[in-house]
Design a protein around this motif. Structure first.
Motif, PDB file in Angstrom:
ATOM      1  N   ALA A  30      39.840  49.077  83.760  1.00  0.00           N
ATOM      2  CA  ALA A  30      41.159  49.104  83.128  1.00  0.00           C
ATOM      3  C   ALA A  30      42.259  48.664  84.082  1.00  0.00           C
ATOM      4  CB  ALA A  30      41.467  50.501  82.603  1.00  0.00           C
ATOM      5  N   ASP A  33      45.790  50.296  84.582  1.00  0.00           N
ATOM      6  CA  ASP A  33      45.853  51.350  83.572  1.00  0.00           C
ATOM      7  C   ASP A  33      44.722  52.356  83.725  1.00  0.00           C
ATOM      8  OD1 ASP A  33      48.115  50.191  82.296  1.00  0.00           O
ATOM      9  OD2 ASP A  33      46.801  48.760  81.281  1.00  0.00           O
ATOM     10  N   MET A  36      45.391  55.990  82.911  1.00  0.00           N
ATOM     11  CA  MET A  36      45.392  56.396  81.505  1.00  0.00           C
ATOM     12  C   MET A  36      43.989  56.788  81.059  1.00  0.00           C
ATOM     13  SD  MET A  36      47.881  53.688  79.585  1.00  0.00           S
ATOM     14  CE  MET A  36      49.565  53.396  80.116  1.00  0.00           C
ATOM     15  N   ALA A  37      43.011  55.984  81.455  1.00  0.00           N
ATOM     16  CA  ALA A  37      41.623  56.308  81.112  1.00  0.00           C
ATOM     17  C   ALA A  37      41.219  57.634  81.745  1.00  0.00           C
ATOM     18  CB  ALA A  37      40.699  55.187  81.575  1.00  0.00           C
ATOM     19  N   GLN A 169      52.250  47.975  87.180  1.00  0.00           N
ATOM     20  CA  GLN A 169      52.746  47.157  86.072  1.00  0.00           C
ATOM     21  C   GLN A 169      51.979  45.834  86.001  1.00  0.00           C
ATOM     22  OE1 GLN A 169      56.895  46.835  87.062  1.00  0.00           O
ATOM     23  NE2 GLN A 169      57.393  48.852  86.229  1.00  0.00           N
ATOM     24  N   VAL A 171      52.185  47.667  82.235  1.00  0.00           N
ATOM     25  CA  VAL A 171      51.449  48.734  81.566  1.00  0.00           C
ATOM     26  C   VAL A 171      50.798  48.180  80.296  1.00  0.00           C
ATOM     27  CG1 VAL A 171      51.648  50.983  80.454  1.00  0.00           C
ATOM     28  CG2 VAL A 171      53.020  50.466  82.494  1.00  0.00           C
ATOM     29  N   LEU A 172      49.517  48.509  80.110  1.00  0.00           N
ATOM     30  CA  LEU A 172      48.755  48.074  78.931  1.00  0.00           C
ATOM     31  C   LEU A 172      48.851  46.557  78.737  1.00  0.00           C
ATOM     32  CD1 LEU A 172      49.597  50.927  76.387  1.00  0.00           C
ATOM     33  CD2 LEU A 172      47.504  50.624  77.720  1.00  0.00           C
ATOM     34  N   GLU A 173      48.664  45.833  79.823  1.00  0.00           N
ATOM     35  CA  GLU A 173      48.735  44.374  79.775  1.00  0.00           C
ATOM     36  C   GLU A 173      47.735  43.792  78.780  1.00  0.00           C
ATOM     37  OE1 GLU A 173      48.518  40.608  82.922  1.00  0.00           O
ATOM     38  OE2 GLU A 173      47.713  42.570  83.471  1.00  0.00           O
ATOM     39  N   ASN A 174      46.551  44.398  78.706  1.00  0.00           N
ATOM     40  CA  ASN A 174      45.511  43.911  77.801  1.00  0.00           C
ATOM     41  C   ASN A 174      45.275  44.858  76.628  1.00  0.00           C
ATOM     42  OD1 ASN A 174      44.833  41.565  79.459  1.00  0.00           O
ATOM     43  ND2 ASN A 174      44.010  43.065  80.910  1.00  0.00           N
ATOM     44  N   GLY A 175      46.256  45.719  76.347  1.00  0.00           N
ATOM     45  CA  GLY A 175      46.127  46.654  75.244  1.00  0.00           C
ATOM     46  C   GLY A 175      45.313  47.882  75.622  1.00  0.00           C
ATOM     47  N   PHE A 176      44.978  48.686  74.597  1.00  0.00           N
ATOM     48  CA  PHE A 176      44.233  49.926  74.815  1.00  0.00           C
ATOM     49  C   PHE A 176      42.727  49.683  74.976  1.00  0.00           C
ATOM     50  CE2 PHE A 176      47.923  52.360  73.256  1.00  0.00           C
ATOM     51  CZ  PHE A 176      47.896  53.394  74.176  1.00  0.00           C
ATOM     52  N   VAL A 179      41.208  50.424  78.411  1.00  0.00           N
ATOM     53  CA  VAL A 179      41.368  51.853  78.709  1.00  0.00           C
ATOM     54  C   VAL A 179      40.297  52.663  77.992  1.00  0.00           C
ATOM     55  CG1 VAL A 179      42.876  53.857  78.459  1.00  0.00           C
ATOM     56  CG2 VAL A 179      43.838  51.645  79.136  1.00  0.00           C
TER      57      VAL A 179
END
Length: 365
Positions: A30, A33, A36-37, A169, A171-176, A179
């Motif tokens: 991820a 990110d 987040m995971a 940064q 954040v969530l460049e490639n979406g969820f 993650v």
């Protein structure tokens, strides 16, 4: 039966969960990110711990092997308990191999890995032979060293100016997607390894405090591991931390202040040694205990064969690259069987009537 206090349980949970976790950059698929995971996996880990605690409350005086037999019968439960014990021995072996490889690659490149692994296993085996009380007291002695050392490492990383928050940064460049993909492996390691506490909880004196102390300790460690994950990314960047063999060690090696404060990697190595030692010892203890409960043989007589079995297993992986592949790509896929599927099966089946009186008596006592 030996007994430990609720505060000692907290120490054991903290050091066991930290264990070898900082050795790797978890959730690196991820990238920035990954934290987040880790957060999602930590929440899932608490839910799994709630499931383990529910099983423990059904038979407070039973260990994990007994719980298998109480729920699934003497033969099927006993067989599954024995397989689980072998699995715990295999997990202990992974920590032994980590010690051998790290020592050879970072400190003692002239010393055979076999010697290093034998020495650390002898220490772990000797500690386990003294019982859970002595082991937890050793963990209590190591706890201040761990806190002080991590405090030094974190402070110096910030003081040296290596920490850059912009590396988190975008954040969530490639979406969820990345993650969520990283979460299952993070649940399996390290949070799902809390299943081993089903071997330990019966030794705690203050039964009514087990859940509270476990949740608090696990929450603290989860927040700490998320913080360390963020810190390493902020120092190395998401791409470098994802491909570095030992990200925390590499981050600490970058610290250099005023041309005199160098070689701080020894502090990180001490931390990793302590974590690996606690983890391999607890897994060794749990494996030998489960085999003893399954077969009826003496724990002390089983400890040496289990230790030798772990030592022999540590030579099956030909090199460190294969060891890492087995650990992070193959082994993680089997962990949910022991961490989720079998505990859920016991939870759904319920305790067998022939053991109900025994478990009720333990709960009353």
């Amino acid at each position: 039966m030996q007994r430990i206090g609720k505060d000692q349980l907290g120490v054991l949970v903290v050091l066991f969960l930290i264990g070898s976790t900082p050795l790797f950059q978890l959730g690196n698929s991820a990238l920035q990110d990954a934290w987040m995971a880790m957060t999602i996996a930590a929440a899932a880990g608490l839910l799994m711990t709630a499931m383990y605690l529910k099983l423990q409350r059904r038979a407070p005086d039973a260990g994990l092997a007994d719980l298998y037999k109480y729920h699934l019968g003497r033969w099927l439960g006993g067989a599954l308990a024995f397989i689980h014990a072998i699995w715990l021995a295999c997990q202990s072996m992974r920590n032994v191999r980590d010690v051998g490889e790290m020592t050879y690659m970072v400190l003692l490149d002239q010393t055979p890995r076999s010697v290093t692994m034998l020495l650390i296993l002898l220490v772990a085996g000797y500690t386990a032979s003294k019982g859970i009380e002595v082991f937890v007291r050793v963990a209590q002695l190591l706890m201040p060293i761990v806190f002080i050392s991590y405090g030094i490492v974190i402070s110096l990383l910030f003081a040296s100016g290596l920490v850059r928050l912009d590396r988190l940064q975008p954040v969530l460049e490639n979406g969820f997607g990345p993650v969520l993909t990283a979460v299952p492996d993070l649940v399996a390691f390290p949070f799902g390894q809390m299943v081993v506490l089903l071997v330990i909880w019966r030794y705690v004196k203050e039964r009514e405090q087990i859940a509270k102390k476990t949740y608090r300790s696990q929450t603290f460690v989860s927040l700490f591991l998320i913080f360390m994950n963020v810190l390493v990314i902020c120092v190395l960047g998401p791409q470098l931390s994802a491909v570095t063999v030992w990200p925390l060690l590499h981050a600490v090696q970058l610290v250099g202040m005023a041309n005199f404060l160098n070689r701080l990697d020894i502090v990180a190595i001490i931390l990793l040694y302590i974590g690996l030692y606690v983890k391999m010892t607890l897994l060794l203890f749990a494996s030998a205990t489960m085999i003893s409960e399954t077969t009826g043989w003496s724990y002390r007589y089983l400890l040496l064969p289990v230790t030798l079995f772990i030592y022999g297993l540590s030579f099956l992986e030909l090199n460190y690259a294969f060891h890492m592949w087995m650990g992070l790509q193959v082994t993680l896929k089997f962990m949910p069987v022991f961490q989720i599927i079998l505990p859920l099966l016991m939870l759904c089946v319920g305790i067998r009537s022939k053991y109900k009186r025994m478990s009720d008596k333990g709960a009353d006592g």
